[in-house]
Design an enzyme around this catalytic site. Structure first.
Site, PDB file in Angstrom:
ATOM      1  N   ASN A 147      -5.576  11.339   0.676  1.00  0.00           N
ATOM      2  CA  ASN A 147      -6.595  10.679  -0.147  1.00  0.00           C
ATOM      3  C   ASN A 147      -7.575   9.848   0.687  1.00  0.00           C
ATOM      4  OD1 ASN A 147      -4.980   8.497   0.429  1.00  0.00           O
ATOM      5  ND2 ASN A 147      -4.168   8.271  -1.629  1.00  0.00           N
ATOM      6  N   ARG A 285      -5.554  -3.163   1.907  1.00  0.00           N
ATOM      7  CA  ARG A 285      -4.457  -3.856   1.242  1.00  0.00           C
ATOM      8  C   ARG A 285      -4.880  -5.303   0.984  1.00  0.00           C
ATOM      9  NH1 ARG A 285      -3.170   0.387  -0.059  1.00  0.00           N
ATOM     10  NH2 ARG A 285      -1.262   1.531   0.407  1.00  0.00           N
ATOM     11  N   HIS A 333      -6.161  -0.238  -8.705  1.00  0.00           N
ATOM     12  CA  HIS A 333      -5.939   0.563  -7.479  1.00  0.00           C
ATOM     13  C   HIS A 333      -6.079   2.056  -7.803  1.00  0.00           C
ATOM     14  CE1 HIS A 333      -3.303   0.845  -3.597  1.00  0.00           C
ATOM     15  NE2 HIS A 333      -4.303   1.714  -3.591  1.00  0.00           N
TER      16      HIS A 333
HETATM   17  P1  NDP Z   1      -5.193   5.619   9.756  1.00  0.00           P
HETATM   18  O1  NDP Z   1      -3.801   5.509  10.273  1.00  0.00           O
HETATM   19  O2  NDP Z   1      -5.939   6.889   9.936  1.00  0.00           O
HETATM   20  O3  NDP Z   1      -6.104   4.491  10.371  1.00  0.00           O
HETATM   21  C1  NDP Z   1      -5.689   3.180  10.499  1.00  0.00           C
HETATM   22  C2  NDP Z   1      -6.464   2.595  11.660  1.00  0.00           C
HETATM   23  O4  NDP Z   1      -6.193   1.205  11.695  1.00  0.00           O
HETATM   24  C3  NDP Z   1      -6.051   3.157  13.016  1.00  0.00           C
HETATM   25  O5  NDP Z   1      -7.222   3.598  13.685  1.00  0.00           O
HETATM   26  C4  NDP Z   1      -5.402   1.962  13.691  1.00  0.00           C
HETATM   27  O6  NDP Z   1      -5.606   1.908  15.059  1.00  0.00           O
HETATM   28  C5  NDP Z   1      -6.157   0.834  13.051  1.00  0.00           C
HETATM   29  N1  NDP Z   1      -5.524  -0.456  13.175  1.00  0.00           N
HETATM   30  C6  NDP Z   1      -4.231  -0.781  12.970  1.00  0.00           C
HETATM   31  N2  NDP Z   1      -4.063  -2.083  13.182  1.00  0.00           N
HETATM   32  C7  NDP Z   1      -5.261  -2.598  13.528  1.00  0.00           C
HETATM   33  C8  NDP Z   1      -5.708  -3.887  13.880  1.00  0.00           C
HETATM   34  N3  NDP Z   1      -4.857  -4.915  13.948  1.00  0.00           N
HETATM   35  N4  NDP Z   1      -7.015  -4.061  14.172  1.00  0.00           N
HETATM   36  C9  NDP Z   1      -7.861  -3.014  14.135  1.00  0.00           C
HETATM   37  N5  NDP Z   1      -7.491  -1.758  13.809  1.00  0.00           N
HETATM   38  C10 NDP Z   1      -6.201  -1.561  13.516  1.00  0.00           C
HETATM   39  O7  NDP Z   1      -5.088   5.230   8.215  1.00  0.00           O
HETATM   40  P2  NDP Z   1      -6.081   5.583   7.027  1.00  0.00           P
HETATM   41  O8  NDP Z   1      -7.473   5.403   7.498  1.00  0.00           O
HETATM   42  O9  NDP Z   1      -5.702   6.870   6.393  1.00  0.00           O
HETATM   43  O10 NDP Z   1      -5.678   4.447   5.993  1.00  0.00           O
HETATM   44  C11 NDP Z   1      -5.873   3.067   6.327  1.00  0.00           C
HETATM   45  C12 NDP Z   1      -5.223   2.204   5.264  1.00  0.00           C
HETATM   46  O11 NDP Z   1      -5.928   2.341   4.061  1.00  0.00           O
HETATM   47  C13 NDP Z   1      -3.778   2.592   4.905  1.00  0.00           C
HETATM   48  O12 NDP Z   1      -2.836   2.024   5.789  1.00  0.00           O
HETATM   49  C14 NDP Z   1      -3.645   2.033   3.529  1.00  0.00           C
HETATM   50  O13 NDP Z   1      -3.184   0.693   3.582  1.00  0.00           O
HETATM   51  C15 NDP Z   1      -5.065   2.046   2.992  1.00  0.00           C
HETATM   52  N6  NDP Z   1      -5.206   3.079   1.955  1.00  0.00           N
HETATM   53  C16 NDP Z   1      -5.625   2.680   0.728  1.00  0.00           C
HETATM   54  C17 NDP Z   1      -5.710   3.594  -0.290  1.00  0.00           C
HETATM   55  C18 NDP Z   1      -6.204   3.199  -1.630  1.00  0.00           C
HETATM   56  O14 NDP Z   1      -5.966   3.931  -2.590  1.00  0.00           O
HETATM   57  N7  NDP Z   1      -6.935   2.109  -1.768  1.00  0.00           N
HETATM   58  C19 NDP Z   1      -5.298   4.995  -0.099  1.00  0.00           C
HETATM   59  C20 NDP Z   1      -5.024   5.328   1.260  1.00  0.00           C
HETATM   60  C21 NDP Z   1      -4.923   4.387   2.230  1.00  0.00           C
HETATM   61  P3  NDP Z   1      -5.029   2.949  16.135  1.00  0.00           P
HETATM   62  O15 NDP Z   1      -4.450   4.116  15.414  1.00  0.00           O
HETATM   63  O16 NDP Z   1      -6.240   3.256  16.946  1.00  0.00           O
HETATM   64  O17 NDP Z   1      -3.970   2.199  16.846  1.00  0.00           O
END
Ligand code: NDP
Length: 392
Positions: A147, A285, A333
């Protein structure tokens, strides 16, 4: 035979199934990064149907019962004697959704000795106590990418809704008014603004790509820098941390997972360091921001608007201040649970269950915790306080 407990959001108040607005959803061929779509051996649902509510059962019942497994589906997840608490005691698998999260706390894990798999139908497994799951040897998995684009579209919509002052203008039209001045006195063009994303993962990058044609100046921060090619293609300015980015932009869209590094990141101080009249959009979140600091910043005018679809807890109490704070464009949500997304995460859930029940490995990109440590996507994006087995 396994017992699978599945916690889903309640059916529509007007009954199930709903009258669908469209007859089909587009057929996709893959995800933008080349990852393949879910590949279950079969599905027992029609893509485009409501699968995420209790009666939709994620389309799993026929498949599981044909193999002799037990499926319990409920939306009763909170309170002292919830169906979830009763059924979890001898469950092997718990399926939950971020939209209606069954909070899998350490206490609940302690009372579920047979639990081996905690499956998130969607993305974002922070409703599971990751440390406790690691310690208990529970595998945690989700349908990575299912999603992501759905959420990115919602975030872009909410950015535009806030900056253009869409909701108040719509309310004037609906109420029989023609109040141009009232509507436009908070309306701006996005063009030319500085817009930044916190985390350029799957969703964050999709948001950047969708915003590029709006002729905005794009910024991002992430734990790992994107390639020079991508930065050049989208004209991105990289910031080493959220503090640097927050000071430099008019609009922030948050796309990081919730984990110890990101919890309460947008506190009073960080919000106070932003330009007066900034906008925050949070579809990641709720606990990444300080709930009450957001309310105060909207009331003082430090923030011009706040939008998103994530709350804590979920569902929030009727008097949660985000329901009524000024200049908000909140939704429940819903961003990652469009009918389009449901078809993908239901198929992904089925794929994971097929593999797990057959003793086959779950796709690495679906894994958050496996074998007593962070694994797959979890190892890349999450942090844990403990690793029962040291990461390789
Ligand atoms: P991804 O795993 O593709 O991306 C998450 C990114 O966050 C990665 O690039 C990671 O870095 C980065 N990251 C982690 N910690 C930090 C930090 N402290 N500072 C900066 N960057 C950070 O996840 P998605 O993009 O698919 O999803 C992201 C979030 O969105 C999910 O975890 C979820 O909580 C939320 N979500 C919400 C939904 C909704 O319905 N509202 C549905 C789907 C997701 P790297 O990998 O480079 O280490």
């Amino acid at each position: 035979m396994a017992k699978i407990v599945c916690v889903l959001y309640p059916d529509p108040v007007n009954g199930f199934p709903p009258r669908y607005a469209r007859d089909s959803i587009p057929v996709l061929t893959g995800y933008p990064n080349g990852q393949t779509l879910p590949t279950p051996a079969d599905i027992d649902f029609t893509p485009g149907e409501l699968l995420g509510s209790v009666s939709g059962e994620l389309g799993l019942r026929a498949f599981l019962e044909a193999r002799g497994h037990t499926l319990v589906v409920t939306s009763d997840k909170d309170g002292p004697d919830s169906v979830l608490d009763r059924e979890l005691q001898d469950a092997d698998v718990l399926i939950s959704q971020p939209f209606w999260p069954a909070y899998l706390s350490a206490e609940r894990i302690a009372k579920a000795p047979q639990l081996k798999l905690a499956l998130t139908a969607g993305i974002g497994s922070d409703h599971v106590d990751i440390d406790a799951a690691i310690a208990a040897g529970i595998t945690v998995a989700e349908e990575t990418y299912s999603n992501s684009i759905s959420v990115a579209e919602h975030a872009v919509m909410q950015i535009l809704a806030l900056v253009r002052n869409f909701l108040p203008a719509h309310r004037w039209a609906e109420q029989g008014g023609w109040n141009i001045a009232d509507s436009v006195s908070r309306a701006y063009d996005l063009e030319g603004m500085d817009v930044g994303v916190i985390a350029a993962g799957r969703i964050g990058q999709a948001v950047l790509r969708r915003l590029a044609p709006f002729a905005v100046k794009l910024h991002y921060t992430d734990k790992h820098r994107l390639s020079a090619d991508v930065e050049a293609e989208l004209g991105l300015t990289f910031h080493p941390d959220a503090q640097s980015l927050a000071r430099a932009v008019d609009v922030v869209s948050i796309h990081a997972p919730l984990h110890p590094e990101t919890r309460n990141l947008f506190d009073e101080e960080l919000i106070g360091s932003m330009r007066r009249g900034s906008y925050i959009i949070n579809t990641a979140r709720a606990q990444i921001v300080d709930r009450d600091a957001i309310v105060r910043a909207l009331e003082s005018g430090q923030l011009a608007g706040y939008a998103g679809d994530v709350w804590y807890p979920q569902p929030p109490a009727p008097d949660h201040p985000w329901r009524t704070m000024p200049n908000n464009a909140m939704t429940p949500h819903v961003s990652g649970s469009t009918l389009s997304a449901q078809a993908r995460y239901a198929a992904g859930t089925r794929e994971i269950l097929e593999d797990w029940l057959d003793g086959k490995p779950i796709r690495d990109e679906y894994l958050i915790v496996d074998g007593g440590r962070l694994a797959g996507t979890g190892a890349a994006s999450y942090t844990a306080t403990v690793n029962a087995t040291p990461a390789a």
